[in-house]
Design an enzyme around this catalytic site. Structure first.
Site, PDB file in Angstrom:
ATOM      1  CE  LYS A  40      -4.150   1.683   2.478  1.00 36.75           C
ATOM      2  NZ  LYS A  40      -5.002   1.468   3.670  1.00 36.75           N
TER       3      LYS A  40
ATOM      4  CB  SER B   7      -8.255   3.711   2.622  1.00 33.28           C
ATOM      5  OG  SER B   7      -7.395   2.981   3.476  1.00 33.28           O
TER       6      SER B   7
ATOM      7  CB  SER C 115      -8.419   0.718   5.354  1.00 33.45           C
ATOM      8  OG  SER C 115      -9.156   1.908   5.322  1.00 33.45           O
TER       9      SER C 115
HETATM   10  N1  GLN Z   1     -13.317   3.802   5.978  1.00 32.55           N
HETATM   11  C1  GLN Z   1     -12.652   4.178   7.191  1.00 32.55           C
HETATM   12  C2  GLN Z   1     -12.354   5.647   7.194  1.00 32.55           C
HETATM   13  O1  GLN Z   1     -12.636   6.262   6.231  1.00 32.55           O
HETATM   14  C3  GLN Z   1     -11.455   3.333   7.401  1.00 32.55           C
HETATM   15  C4  GLN Z   1     -10.156   3.977   7.150  1.00 32.55           C
HETATM   16  C5  GLN Z   1      -8.989   3.083   7.378  1.00 32.55           C
HETATM   17  O2  GLN Z   1      -9.103   1.999   7.959  1.00 32.55           O
HETATM   18  N2  GLN Z   1      -7.843   3.566   6.993  1.00 32.55           N
HETATM   19  O3  GLN Z   1     -11.864   6.186   8.126  1.00 32.55           O
END
Ligand code: GLN
Length: 505
Positions: free
Chosen positions: A81, A156, A180
């Site tokens: 990532k 994400s 994410s």
């Molecule tokens: N969808 C969640 C957010 O927008 C998760 C983000 C993450 O785990 N980096 O914060």
């Protein structure tokens, strides 16, 4: 052969490499060919590292030929990532703010991958600074779901999930602050795990919310995730939050889970607040089917009540922006990445303001404003303080639930993959995707998402989530592998074989 190699799991590839049936160069080339053929339509990568990946593969082959001892996954390609620092590829975190930034050091996880000699194919796409559930907030355009290119691959970490789901890499690294890793895994039919907070070093991870962030594996089966966690976990003197002790062998736990009868006597707690209303019908169908199969295999179901989970999203969307607003203050036009000159007199304040205005996208700005407000003197107790109290209540709910059950269970996500544009204009709708994943981050406990088939109404992947007490990640691998094995027997094929019939590509 080349096409076949991309269909293998990492453990199968490791086996073929160890017995010299294939070379690491062949394996890497097969994946680079696959990337060349589907890469543009899925858009998983922000940066490619073809040359250094091939160089690593070549080195693996040479060392193997010389009879040198190698790590189990040596020569198995991986994608990382793009919020993990790499000295040989830019690290952007999906933001214009860091476009072209070449970090001066490798993240500890990246250093471990290099030491074990996994060819790193490139850096995967993400919502800007890992804020989002769809990759639609990436400054460099979204990744697509290989099951249906009109749909989101989750976020994400949609780059890492789509790369694995579309056979561009057997392994990927993600980060999970509120889901994410697990949410993208659920909607792409892959396995994703958020280890216990502190199990994997975050040194070199571009911080989103430091009390929630954790790095973990994205793979096509549970054993591969276990092998990868074993490789990247462990204490790191560079990360003061990393756990001092080892959590044991996750691969052993996964292999034990694959043995017949491995679920006998295991108590599985169904979280009352995370089932039923609000979950898509096909998600519930597959979820209940999996529970039934687990009971038939000897597991015992109990219901657990976690009343504070009702406030988990509210607490998370105060704690996360508060921490993020502080973490992102360092992007100030002086130290990292972008600098935008304002019109007129370029005082330091005006350069900073112009840079942050141009460098950050809408979701990042929204959260910085929210977080700064939640931490301001008039609101601190009312918002941030209240959120911390909810966090404690959620931890207590987990303690009570784990007194009754070995692992807890819920669907990973309320729905299957949604279409691009469906939620991006409505932040609250987007935030609701995380309803089942957020509590684990607030409590620091591990969670895994395992694919459990396709929803009957749309033929899109559904994931089940297991949660375990802190430091007991091995239980997730045990139970996850057990269910995966049962489902493969039932289907007469693996999830990966459904994925071979991907509609989009
Ligand atoms: N969808 C969640 C957010 O927008 C998760 C983000 C993450 O785990 N980096 O914060």
């Amino acid at each position: 052969m080349s096409q076949d190699l991309t269909r293998k799991t990492a453990s199968e590839l490791a086996q073929l490499l160890a017995t010299k049936e294939v070379s690491a160069v062949e394996v890497t080339k097969a994946h680079l060919d696959r990337i060349a053929s589907v890469g543009d339509s899925v858009h998983s990568f922000l940066h490619h590292n073809n040359e250094s990946a091939l160089a690593t593969a070549k080195q693996v082959d040479e060392l193997r030929a010389a009879g040198e001892p190698l790590a189990e996954l040596a020569g198995v390609p991986i994608a990382v990532k793009d919020n993990l620092t790499t000295t040989d590829a830019p690290t952007t975190a999906g933001s214009k703010m860091l476009e072209g930034w070449l970090p001066p050091y490798d993240a500890t996880v990246v250093a471990k991958l290099r030491k074990a000699m996994l060819p790193i194919l490139g850096k995967t796409n993400l919502d800007e600074f890992a804020m989002g559930s769809s990759t639609e907030f990436s400054a460099f355009g979204p990744s697509r779901n290989p099951w249906d290119l009109e749909r989101i691959p989750g976020g994400s970490g949609g780059g890492s999930s789509s790369v694995v789901a579309s056979f561009q890499a057997p392994l990927a690294i993600g980060s999970d602050t509120g889901g994410s890793i697990r949410f993208p895994a659920a909607v792409t039919g892959t396995v994703g795990i958020k280890p216990t907070y502190g199990a994997v070093s975050r040194y070199g991870l571009i911080a989103l919310a430091s009390s929630l962030d954790q790095i973990g594996p994205v793979t096509r089966n549970v054993l591969d995730a276990a092998l990868l966690q074993d490789l990247i976990a462990g204490h790191d003197p560079h990360d003061s939050t990393s756990l001092p002790e080892s959590l044991g062998s996750m691969a052993d736990a996964a292999r034990a889970g694959l043995q017949p009868g491995s679920l006998k006597g295991i108590k599985v707690g169904i979280i009352k607040q995370l089932t039923g209303a609000g979950f898509q019908a096909g998600v519930t169908t597959r979820f209940e089917e999996s529970l039934k199969l687990m009971v038939e295999a000897g597991a015992e179901l109990v219901e657990v009540d976690c009343p504070s989970f009702e406030y988990a999203i509210d607490a998370y969307y105060l704690i996360l922006p508060a921490e993020a607003s502080s973490n992102l203050a360092k992007f100030d036009s002086v130290r990292f990445g972008a600098r935008t000159m304002p019109e007129g007199n370029p005082t330091i304040e005006r350069v900073m303001a112009a840079t942050r205005e141009a460098g950050f996208g809408p979701e990042v700005k929204r959260r910085i404003i929210l977080g700064t407000y939640a931490l301001s003197s008039g609101s601190y107790d009312k918002f941030y303080g209240a959120a911390l109290k909810v966090r404690t209540l959620i931890q207590r709910d987990f303690d009570a639930a784990f007194a009754k059950a070995d692992v807890l269970v819920s669907p990973t996500a309320p729905t299957t993959a949604f279409k691009f544009g469906d939620k991006v204009a409505d932040p609250l709708a987007m935030y609701l995707n995380d309803v089942a994943t957020i509590p684990a981050n607030l409590a620091g406990i591990p969670g895994i998402s395992v694919p459990i088939g396709l929803a009957p109404e749309d033929n899109l992947p559904v994931g089940i989530q297991f949660l375990a007490p802190a430091r007991q990640d091995a239980k997730l691998y045990h139970v996850g592998a057990a269910l995966e094995g049962i489902l493969e027997n039932l289907w007469g094929k693996r999830m990966i074989d459904f994925a071979n019939e991907l509609k989009g590509i």
